[in-house]
Design an enzyme around this catalytic site. Structure first.
Site, PDB file in Angstrom:
ATOM      1  N   LYS A 144      -5.596   4.337   8.633  1.00  0.00           N
ATOM      2  CA  LYS A 144      -4.373   5.096   7.682  1.00  0.00           C
ATOM      3  C   LYS A 144      -5.120   6.806   7.883  1.00  0.00           C
ATOM      4  O   LYS A 144      -4.098   7.495   8.127  1.00  0.00           O
ATOM      5  CB  LYS A 144      -4.331   4.717   6.418  1.00  0.00           C
ATOM      6  CG  LYS A 144      -3.484   2.792   6.360  1.00  0.00           C
ATOM      7  CD  LYS A 144      -3.635   2.460   5.320  1.00  0.00           C
ATOM      8  CE  LYS A 144      -2.558   1.406   4.838  1.00  0.00           C
ATOM      9  NZ  LYS A 144      -2.248   1.302   3.555  1.00  0.00           N
ATOM     10  N   SER A 186       0.338  -1.305   0.190  1.00  0.00           N
ATOM     11  CA  SER A 186       0.155  -0.626   0.084  1.00  0.00           C
ATOM     12  C   SER A 186       0.115   1.382   0.070  1.00  0.00           C
ATOM     13  O   SER A 186      -0.151   2.479  -0.440  1.00  0.00           O
ATOM     14  CB  SER A 186      -1.146   0.015   1.453  1.00  0.00           C
ATOM     15  OG  SER A 186      -0.148  -0.012   2.184  1.00  0.00           O
TER      16      SER A 186
END
Length: 358
Positions: free
Chosen positions: A295, A250
């Site tokens: 996140k 990611s």
């Protein structure tokens, strides 16, 4: 009252002792790809002119409970009520009984691949040519290919048909029926490595004949040889990404942007604090990731004002956006560069913002 108290104590004890099939996700650390981590630059480039870069282009992470950790009911309830964590079924993070070791290995491989793709995407965006070829990425133990093909072998052709991308390999192999022979034309990994070291092209190939077997996964039965194909590259100069104890794919987008910033004059961020996430492929396409809600929380806690968000994650991220954080929708590295241009100029009205609809 005594009976009620004893019942409450019994329930609490049961909640602590009874394991539940869940795992926890929470915000992990964020790292500025333009800065240092553990005392050394995250991005180290040699053999090409680089430029100073300021501001932040932070990659973000998610903490997860380990594969062998068994959460109890009290912990699960607490996690459900907490704003900065997410409780998910254990199999979501560790499907098919995957062990901690297997998960760590898989994440390390994905992280390594994301670094390679980030380099390729950034250099392509800059118009810098990158040499690429298809390789044997992994060989399944006990498969027909074991001992015949090896990780790092360059696949030039299958049955005489040239291979141009990894997906070509599976297409050519599955033209066979299980039990038929497939002929791989390869450059052995050792010869390829020697050629790269000498900065020459490997020219000697060899044919390897493998008898196909029947697949045993959940898909349709087909011919397989037991390898996965990938892509390797030769770069015109050295780009090293120094970041330990991180896994998964990611961070690809943020690595690509950091590389681009280091190789171009001026500042992509204009000194602003930008964080983000997203996989990236060799062509600069940004893909979705897991745990985006965690996140965004981690990024805002660290001080980010803007968060570059994969388009496919926008709806989920926008449902609970941390205060003061602007979610910017991106589909490609080009989208991200356009957004950063608006951010550094202060003209943010036209930014493609995430909504609960996407």
């Amino acid at each position: 009252m005594l009976a009620s108290t004893l019942m409450l104590i019994a329930l609490l004890c049961a909640g602590v002792l009874i394991p539940v099939p869940y795992a926890e996700m929470s915000p992990g650390p964020t790292v500025n790809t333009l800065g240092e981590h553990d005392g050394e630059p995250v991005l180290q480039i040699s053999g090409h002119k680089t430029y100073p870069a300021d501001g932040h282009l932070n990659m973000t992470t998610v903490r997860v409970t380990s594969a062998d950790y068994r959460m109890n009911l009290v912990e699960a309830v607490y996690g459900w009520l907490a704003h900065d964590s997410k409780i998910v079924p254990h199999d979501t993070l560790y499907p098919d009984g995957k062990t901690e070791e297997q998960s760590t290995q898989e994440n390390a491989e994905e992280f390594s691949q994301s670094q390679e793709s980030a380099k390729v995407a950034a250099l392509k965006e800059l118009g810098v040519p990158v040499k690429s070829w298809v390789i044997v990425s992994t060989v399944v133990k006990g498969s027909p290919a074991e001992g015949r093909l090896h990780a790092g072998d360059v696949i030039k052709a299958v049955d005489g048909t040239a291979v141009k991308q990894p997906s070509d390999v599976a297409k050519l192999v599955t033209k066979h029926k299980p039990g038929q022979k497939a002929v791989f034309t390869v450059v052995p990994a050792k010869e390829q490595a020697a050629a790269e070291k000498a900065n020459t092209a490997a020219t000697r190939t060899q044919d390897v004949t493998i008898t196909t077997a029947t697949s045993h996964d959940t898909g349709a039965r087909r011919a397989v040889v037991g390898i996965s194909a990938g892509t390797d590259h030769t770069f015109p100069f050295t780009i090293d990404i120094k970041l330990a104890d991180v896994g998964g794919p990611s961070a690809g987008l943020m690595f690509a942007l950091g590389i681009y910033d280091k190789l171009t004059p001026g500042s992509l961020t204009g000194g602003k604090f930008v964080a983000g996430t997203g996989t990236i492929d060799d062509n600069g396409t940004v893909g979705p990731i897991g745990g985006v809600e965690m996140k965004t929380v981690g990024a805002r806690d660290r001080g980010a004002r803007y968060f570059l968000t994969p388009a496919d994650n926008c709806a989920a991220a926008a449902k609970d956006t941390p205060g003061g954080l602007t979610l910017v929708k991106v589909k490609t590295i080009g989208d991200a560069l356009d957004a950063l241009k608006d951010i550094r100029s202060g003209d943010t009205a036209a930014l493609p913002k995430c909504t609960t609809k996407g």
